[in-house]
Design a protein around this motif. Structure first.
Motif, PDB file in Angstrom:
ATOM      1  N   LYS A 178       9.028  19.684 -13.621  1.00  0.00           N
ATOM      2  CA  LYS A 178      10.124  19.571 -14.575  1.00  0.00           C
ATOM      3  C   LYS A 178      11.479  19.592 -13.879  1.00  0.00           C
ATOM      4  CE  LYS A 178      10.583  24.477 -15.786  1.00  0.00           C
ATOM      5  NZ  LYS A 178      10.559  25.454 -16.874  1.00  0.00           N
ATOM      6  N   PHE A 179      11.513  19.973 -12.598  1.00  0.00           N
ATOM      7  CA  PHE A 179      12.778  20.011 -11.889  1.00  0.00           C
ATOM      8  C   PHE A 179      13.075  18.699 -11.157  1.00  0.00           C
ATOM      9  CE2 PHE A 179      11.931  24.778 -11.776  1.00  0.00           C
ATOM     10  CZ  PHE A 179      12.607  24.953 -12.967  1.00  0.00           C
ATOM     11  N   LYS A 180      12.324  17.649 -11.486  1.00  0.00           N
ATOM     12  CA  LYS A 180      12.697  16.325 -10.992  1.00  0.00           C
ATOM     13  C   LYS A 180      14.000  15.910 -11.669  1.00  0.00           C
ATOM     14  CE  LYS A 180       8.146  14.449  -9.858  1.00  0.00           C
ATOM     15  NZ  LYS A 180       7.142  13.415 -10.183  1.00  0.00           N
ATOM     16  N   ILE A 181      14.743  15.033 -11.020  1.00  0.00           N
ATOM     17  CA  ILE A 181      16.017  14.592 -11.602  1.00  0.00           C
ATOM     18  C   ILE A 181      15.750  13.676 -12.788  1.00  0.00           C
ATOM     19  CG2 ILE A 181      18.177  13.360 -11.171  1.00  0.00           C
ATOM     20  CD1 ILE A 181      17.793  14.182  -8.172  1.00  0.00           C
ATOM     21  N   VAL A 182      14.968  12.610 -12.548  1.00  0.00           N
ATOM     22  CA  VAL A 182      14.672  11.650 -13.613  1.00  0.00           C
ATOM     23  C   VAL A 182      13.206  11.213 -13.583  1.00  0.00           C
ATOM     24  CG1 VAL A 182      15.293   9.565 -12.295  1.00  0.00           C
ATOM     25  CG2 VAL A 182      15.619   9.587 -14.772  1.00  0.00           C
ATOM     26  N   GLY A 183      12.481  11.598 -12.531  1.00  0.00           N
ATOM     27  CA  GLY A 183      11.115  11.125 -12.312  1.00  0.00           C
ATOM     28  C   GLY A 183      10.150  11.405 -13.444  1.00  0.00           C
ATOM     29  N   ASP A 184      10.363  12.491 -14.189  1.00  0.00           N
ATOM     30  CA  ASP A 184       9.450  12.818 -15.291  1.00  0.00           C
ATOM     31  C   ASP A 184       9.766  12.031 -16.557  1.00  0.00           C
ATOM     32  OD1 ASP A 184      11.861  14.301 -15.368  1.00  0.00           O
ATOM     33  OD2 ASP A 184      11.017  15.673 -16.840  1.00  0.00           O
ATOM     34  N   LEU A 185      10.872  11.276 -16.541  1.00  0.00           N
ATOM     35  CA  LEU A 185      11.253  10.476 -17.709  1.00  0.00           C
ATOM     36  C   LEU A 185      10.826   9.019 -17.565  1.00  0.00           C
ATOM     37  CD1 LEU A 185      14.918  11.784 -18.183  1.00  0.00           C
ATOM     38  CD2 LEU A 185      12.840  12.627 -19.294  1.00  0.00           C
ATOM     39  N   ILE A 186      10.351   8.643 -16.391  1.00  0.00           N
ATOM     40  CA  ILE A 186      10.022   7.241 -16.117  1.00  0.00           C
ATOM     41  C   ILE A 186       8.604   7.140 -15.573  1.00  0.00           C
ATOM     42  CG2 ILE A 186      12.413   6.534 -15.709  1.00  0.00           C
ATOM     43  CD1 ILE A 186      11.960   6.857 -12.722  1.00  0.00           C
ATOM     44  N   LYS A 187       8.086   5.904 -15.529  1.00  0.00           N
ATOM     45  CA  LYS A 187       6.758   5.689 -14.965  1.00  0.00           C
ATOM     46  C   LYS A 187       6.832   4.541 -13.957  1.00  0.00           C
ATOM     47  CE  LYS A 187       5.077   2.895 -18.882  1.00  0.00           C
ATOM     48  NZ  LYS A 187       6.317   2.842 -19.648  1.00  0.00           N
ATOM     49  N   PRO A 188       5.817   4.369 -13.102  1.00  0.00           N
ATOM     50  CA  PRO A 188       5.840   3.295 -12.114  1.00  0.00           C
ATOM     51  C   PRO A 188       6.103   1.933 -12.763  1.00  0.00           C
ATOM     52  CG  PRO A 188       4.036   4.786 -11.643  1.00  0.00           C
ATOM     53  CD  PRO A 188       4.616   5.229 -12.950  1.00  0.00           C
ATOM     54  N   GLU A 220      10.871   7.335  -5.382  1.00  0.00           N
ATOM     55  CA  GLU A 220       9.676   8.149  -5.174  1.00  0.00           C
ATOM     56  C   GLU A 220       8.753   8.113  -6.393  1.00  0.00           C
ATOM     57  OE1 GLU A 220      10.939  12.030  -3.970  1.00  0.00           O
ATOM     58  OE2 GLU A 220      11.271  11.416  -1.890  1.00  0.00           O
ATOM     59  N   SER A 221       9.290   7.716  -7.546  1.00  0.00           N
ATOM     60  CA  SER A 221       8.488   7.596  -8.763  1.00  0.00           C
ATOM     61  C   SER A 221       7.920   6.190  -8.919  1.00  0.00           C
ATOM     62  CB  SER A 221       9.348   7.942  -9.988  1.00  0.00           C
ATOM     63  OG  SER A 221       9.878   9.244  -9.879  1.00  0.00           O
ATOM     64  N   ASP A 222       8.089   5.364  -7.870  1.00  0.00           N
ATOM     65  CA  ASP A 222       7.596   3.970  -7.871  1.00  0.00           C
ATOM     66  C   ASP A 222       8.231   3.138  -8.979  1.00  0.00           C
ATOM     67  OD1 ASP A 222       5.882   4.423  -5.677  1.00  0.00           O
ATOM     68  OD2 ASP A 222       4.347   5.259  -6.999  1.00  0.00           O
ATOM     69  N   ALA A 223       9.455   3.479  -9.349  1.00  0.00           N
ATOM     70  CA  ALA A 223      10.229   2.690 -10.301  1.00  0.00           C
ATOM     71  C   ALA A 223      11.334   1.966  -9.531  1.00  0.00           C
ATOM     72  CB  ALA A 223      10.815   3.590 -11.383  1.00  0.00           C
ATOM     73  N   MET A 224      12.129   1.164 -10.241  1.00  0.00           N
ATOM     74  CA  MET A 224      13.151   0.338  -9.584  1.00  0.00           C
ATOM     75  C   MET A 224      14.551   0.726 -10.047  1.00  0.00           C
ATOM     76  SD  MET A 224      10.971  -3.156  -9.846  1.00  0.00           S
ATOM     77  CE  MET A 224       9.863  -2.443 -11.043  1.00  0.00           C
ATOM     78  N   ALA A 225      15.448   0.911  -9.099  1.00  0.00           N
ATOM     79  CA  ALA A 225      16.833   1.287  -9.398  1.00  0.00           C
ATOM     80  C   ALA A 225      17.739   0.068  -9.292  1.00  0.00           C
ATOM     81  CB  ALA A 225      17.298   2.366  -8.427  1.00  0.00           C
ATOM     82  N   ILE A 226      18.457  -0.212 -10.360  1.00  0.00           N
ATOM     83  CA  ILE A 226      19.443  -1.296 -10.374  1.00  0.00           C
ATOM     84  C   ILE A 226      20.812  -0.635 -10.464  1.00  0.00           C
ATOM     85  CG2 ILE A 226      20.192  -3.427 -11.514  1.00  0.00           C
ATOM     86  CD1 ILE A 226      17.243  -3.481 -10.669  1.00  0.00           C
ATOM     87  N   VAL A 227      21.669  -0.866  -9.465  1.00  0.00           N
ATOM     88  CA  VAL A 227      22.984  -0.216  -9.427  1.00  0.00           C
ATOM     89  C   VAL A 227      24.073  -1.233  -9.761  1.00  0.00           C
ATOM     90  CG1 VAL A 227      24.576   1.168  -8.046  1.00  0.00           C
ATOM     91  CG2 VAL A 227      22.113   1.348  -7.648  1.00  0.00           C
ATOM     92  N   THR A 228      24.932  -0.878 -10.703  1.00  0.00           N
ATOM     93  CA  THR A 228      26.012  -1.772 -11.102  1.00  0.00           C
ATOM     94  C   THR A 228      27.260  -0.973 -11.433  1.00  0.00           C
ATOM     95  OG1 THR A 228      26.596  -3.587 -12.602  1.00  0.00           O
ATOM     96  CG2 THR A 228      25.346  -1.765 -13.548  1.00  0.00           C
ATOM     97  N   LYS A 229      28.400  -1.652 -11.535  1.00  0.00           N
ATOM     98  CA  LYS A 229      29.635  -1.003 -11.972  1.00  0.00           C
ATOM     99  C   LYS A 229      29.766  -1.142 -13.489  1.00  0.00           C
ATOM    100  CE  LYS A 229      32.225  -3.319  -9.091  1.00  0.00           C
ATOM    101  NZ  LYS A 229      33.406  -3.825  -8.344  1.00  0.00           N
ATOM    102  N   GLU A 230      30.650  -0.355 -14.085  1.00  0.00           N
ATOM    103  CA  GLU A 230      30.739  -0.329 -15.544  1.00  0.00           C
ATOM    104  C   GLU A 230      31.127  -1.684 -16.136  1.00  0.00           C
ATOM    105  OE1 GLU A 230      34.739   1.515 -14.154  1.00  0.00           O
ATOM    106  OE2 GLU A 230      32.720   1.154 -13.384  1.00  0.00           O
ATOM    107  N   TYR A 231      31.957  -2.456 -15.420  1.00  0.00           N
ATOM    108  CA  TYR A 231      32.413  -3.735 -15.966  1.00  0.00           C
ATOM    109  C   TYR A 231      31.349  -4.832 -15.857  1.00  0.00           C
ATOM    110  CZ  TYR A 231      36.868  -1.364 -16.046  1.00  0.00           C
ATOM    111  OH  TYR A 231      37.874  -0.455 -16.299  1.00  0.00           O
ATOM    112  N   GLU A 232      30.349  -4.604 -15.036  1.00  0.00           N
ATOM    113  CA  GLU A 232      29.266  -5.581 -14.878  1.00  0.00           C
ATOM    114  C   GLU A 232      28.000  -5.167 -15.622  1.00  0.00           C
ATOM    115  OE1 GLU A 232      31.057  -4.655 -11.864  1.00  0.00           O
ATOM    116  OE2 GLU A 232      32.276  -6.420 -12.313  1.00  0.00           O
TER     117      GLU A 232
END
Length: 412
Positions: A178-188, A220-232
């Motif tokens: 439960k002390f994962k940052i976001v890993g318990d909210l997502i799946k591979p 580490e949760s085998d998910a994909m991170a997409i990074v963008t700025k607020e205007y995009e």
């Protein structure tokens, strides 16, 4: 900092306590197999707590904390003792070093009692077995007297150091999922969109620590991170080709991100994620509900876990005080703390507003929350307060049902 480096706030914090000249610094040098602590026969060589982040096999990434002797004397000695006891708030494992040639002193019993009260795992390290012939009946008597795990060592010959490392590993607190940052909210296979503003407050050439750690947790949760700025963000969501599981934003662009994220996509902030990861999200939600009860003359503490360069429109010193005055319409007074020092007088405040705590370990953040709770002082963090001020906290709590339920509960 690269994604491969473990930040100090994420390492196991091992603190050594005991009397002057008990051999704390020598034990550190033996455990780490390095000369990182100053060793001297002169009492009181270690003054203020010394922090050293390192990797110790087979324990893993650690912060070793060397503290001043509890029998330090005089006015300066009292100040050092106070700083030594403050270390307990960020300690995961405590080692109480006892000089066998001197025996167990009242100071040793005192610190062991303090450690027990904090519910921190503790080991008694009986040092200098090379200088004294210890009988079995003496050991049994000490076990009965101290009633905590014990290891006999010689810092100078390194006898017993391997056993000490093994004992540390055996009592390491288990970190729950439960002390994962976001890993318990997502799946591979899930997409997670991170909204990262690049402005004058952003560090040159790198992402801030919570952003780095969240990306690492997603990978580490085998998910994909997409990074963008607020205007995009809007364009990113339109071109993604697949609905993201969740959008995570920097608190300061909450409003724009909420407007551009479809209502059926989960949305929250780094700061709210870290409120849960580092501390107690439900308790912080209770804290934000108390803001509307503030009265003229109330004192509010703005607390930050690190010292940083202040911007002209600084979030802690300028924006938050302005928002609180606007939303309450009250004339309230603000005080500030930053870095390892928190406050010695929690009860004088009507509210504590804390940063996200990315530079504090979980033990330190929980200790601050518990300290406020003890005196019935409401505490909230930046991200939760910002979402509340902008009227979108309800939506930002959708990923966290228990916190959402606490938020929606009617006041008695």
């Amino acid at each position: 900092m690269s994604l491969n480096e473990t930040p100090r706030s994420e390492r196991v914090h091992i603190a050594l306590f005991g009397m002057r000249n008990a051999g704390k610094s020598s034990i550190i040098n033996s455990i780490t197999d390095q000369e990182i602590a100053i060793v001297s026969d002169v009492k009181g060589t270690t003054t203020d707590p010394v922090y050293k982040a390192m990797e110790i096999l087979p324990i893993g990434p650690c912060v070793i904390i060397d503290t001043a002797g509890l029998d330090d004397i005089g006015e300066l000695g009292e100040l050092r003792k106070k700083k030594t006891l403050e270390v307990l708030d960020k300690t995961n494992i405590a080692l109480v070093v006892i000089d066998l040639s001197v025996g167990v002193m009242e100071y040793d019993k005192f610190i062991i009692e303090q450690i027990r009260e904090k519910k921190v795992p503790v080991i008694a390290v009986l040092n200098k077995i090379d200088k004294i012939d210890v009988k079995e009946e003496q050991i049994n008597a000490l076990k009965k007297e101290l009633n905590i795990p014990m290891v006999l060592v010689s810092a100078s010959t390194k006898k017993g150091i391997k056993e000490l490392k093994n004992k540390i590993i055996s009592i390491l607190p288990e970190e729950e999922d439960k002390f994962k940052i976001v890993g318990d909210l997502i799946k591979p296979g899930d997409f997670v969109v991170l909204v990262v503003p690049i402005d004058k407050a952003a560090p040159k050439g790198r992402l801030i620590l919570p952003q780095q750690q969240t990306i690492r947790d997603i990978l580490e949760s085998d998910a994909m991170a997409i990074v963008t700025k607020e205007y995009e963000l809007k364009e990113t969501l339109e071109n993604l080709g697949k609905r993201p599981k969740i959008v995570i934003t920097d608190s300061q662009v909450f409003l724009k991100v909420a407007a551009d994220t479809p209502k059926d996509i989960l949305m929250t902030s780094f700061s709210i994620l870290f409120a849960r990861y580092k501390g107690d999200l439900v308790e912080l939600i209770k804290g934000v509900k108390e803001i509307k009860k503030l009265k003229d003359g109330d004192k509010i503490l703005i607390a930050e876990g690190c010292t940083h360069h202040r911007q002209a429109d600084d979030i802690g010193r300028v924006k938050i005080p302005r928002w609180i005055r606007q939303i309450t319409g009250k004339k309230v007074d603000f005080e500030y703390s930053a870095g390892v020092s928190f406050t010695q007088d929690v009860k004088k405040y009507s509210l504590i507003v804390h940063c996200g705590g990315c530079m504090l370990n979980r033990a330190a953040m929980v200790s601050r929350i518990e300290g406020a709770k003890e005196f019935n002082v409401p505490i909230v963090n930046y991200g939760i307060l910002i979402a509340y001020v902008h009227g979108i906290l309800d939506r930002a709590l959708d990923p966290f049902p228990l916190a959402k339920m606490t938020w929606e509960e009617e006041e008695e």
